[in-house]
Design an enzyme around this catalytic site. Structure first.
Site, PDB file in Angstrom:
ATOM      1  N   SER A  41     -25.270  63.914 112.030  1.00 13.06           N
ATOM      2  CA  SER A  41     -24.555  63.320 110.901  1.00 13.06           C
ATOM      3  C   SER A  41     -25.267  63.516 109.569  1.00 13.06           C
ATOM      4  O   SER A  41     -24.657  63.363 108.513  1.00 13.06           O
ATOM      5  CB  SER A  41     -24.320  61.823 111.143  1.00 13.06           C
ATOM      6  OG  SER A  41     -25.542  61.103 111.137  1.00 13.06           O
ATOM      7  N   LYS A  58     -28.494  56.845 107.447  1.00 12.04           N
ATOM      8  CA  LYS A  58     -27.398  57.198 106.552  1.00 12.04           C
ATOM      9  C   LYS A  58     -27.836  57.022 105.090  1.00 12.04           C
ATOM     10  O   LYS A  58     -28.860  56.399 104.800  1.00 12.04           O
ATOM     11  CB  LYS A  58     -26.174  56.303 106.811  1.00 12.04           C
ATOM     12  CG  LYS A  58     -25.524  56.481 108.180  1.00 12.04           C
ATOM     13  CD  LYS A  58     -24.819  57.798 108.321  1.00 12.04           C
ATOM     14  CE  LYS A  58     -24.072  57.912 109.646  1.00 12.04           C
ATOM     15  NZ  LYS A  58     -24.995  58.029 110.798  1.00 12.04           N
TER      16      LYS A  58
END
Length: 206
Positions: A123, A160
């Site tokens: 990701s 993230k």
């Protein structure tokens, strides 16, 4: 070393335990709250006494400016801890989460790294954080918009890019195949565990 009073011994044990569990010393206010002092100033006086006896070192200008002298540190394990599976509700640096230690100088990263986390998934591939990499993490509890964080959302740990708008946090991937994770702080739990400060590519340097 001069003998400690019972209260001083209690504070020293609290400091050691806090460092072992979270990677950071407690603040004066946290010491005061946990031990029932009326103010942080009372904790400060005990800390000064511990410093005079050589049990701790005080670094001025920061709320967590307490460190243990080298001889007081636990040297049974050295280097940066690699954190494995994190149990719900437990501090990320709790001893039971440590898989192993790597002999890496924490100061080679800026800010200094406190632990390593193995990257799962792709990701964050667009900024060079890849599956299997070791992510060096600086332990903090708050983040600014745009920083790459290690966050715990309802006890799931993720890496993230952080963005906060009002009472809502968005955790953005660096891969167009992934949608942002939306966290409404009014009813969801979010804990910032640290900032990404470096990447070790698939075991290089180890």
């Amino acid at each position: 070393m001069r003998p400690l009073t019972p209260r001083q011994a209690e504070i020293l044990e609290l400091i050691k335990r806090n460092i072992a569990e979270t990677g950071m010393p407690p603040t004066r206010a946290e010491i005061a709250t946990r031990l029932g002092f009326k103010s942080a100033n009372a904790a400060e006086e005990h800390l000064k006494a511990l410093a005079k006896k050589g049990c701790i070192e005080i670094m001025p200008g920061t709320s967590r400016g307490i460190r243990l002298p080298v001889e007081e540190e636990d040297n049974s394990e050295t280097g940066l801890p690699l954190i494995g599976q994190v149990a719900a509700g437990e501090p990320i640096l709790a001893q039971e989460h440590v898989e192993q230690y790597y002999q890496i100088d924490p100061s080679m990263f800026h800010p200094t790294a406190n632990f390593l986390l193995r990257v799962k998934g792709d990701s964050m591939k667009n900024i060079g954080i890849l599956e299997g990499d070791l992510l060096a993490v600086h332990k903090v509890q708050q983040a600014r918009n745009g920083q790459v964080v290690v966050a715990r959302v309802d006890d799931d740990v993720t890496v993230k890019r952080f963005e906060k708008k009002g009472n809502v946090v968005y955790l953005h991937a660096e891969n167009e195949d992934y949608s942002p994770i939306k966290v409404d702080l009014s009813f969801q739990s979010l804990t910032i565990e640290g900032l990404a400060v470096g990447v070790i590519r698939n075991g290089d340097w180890l």
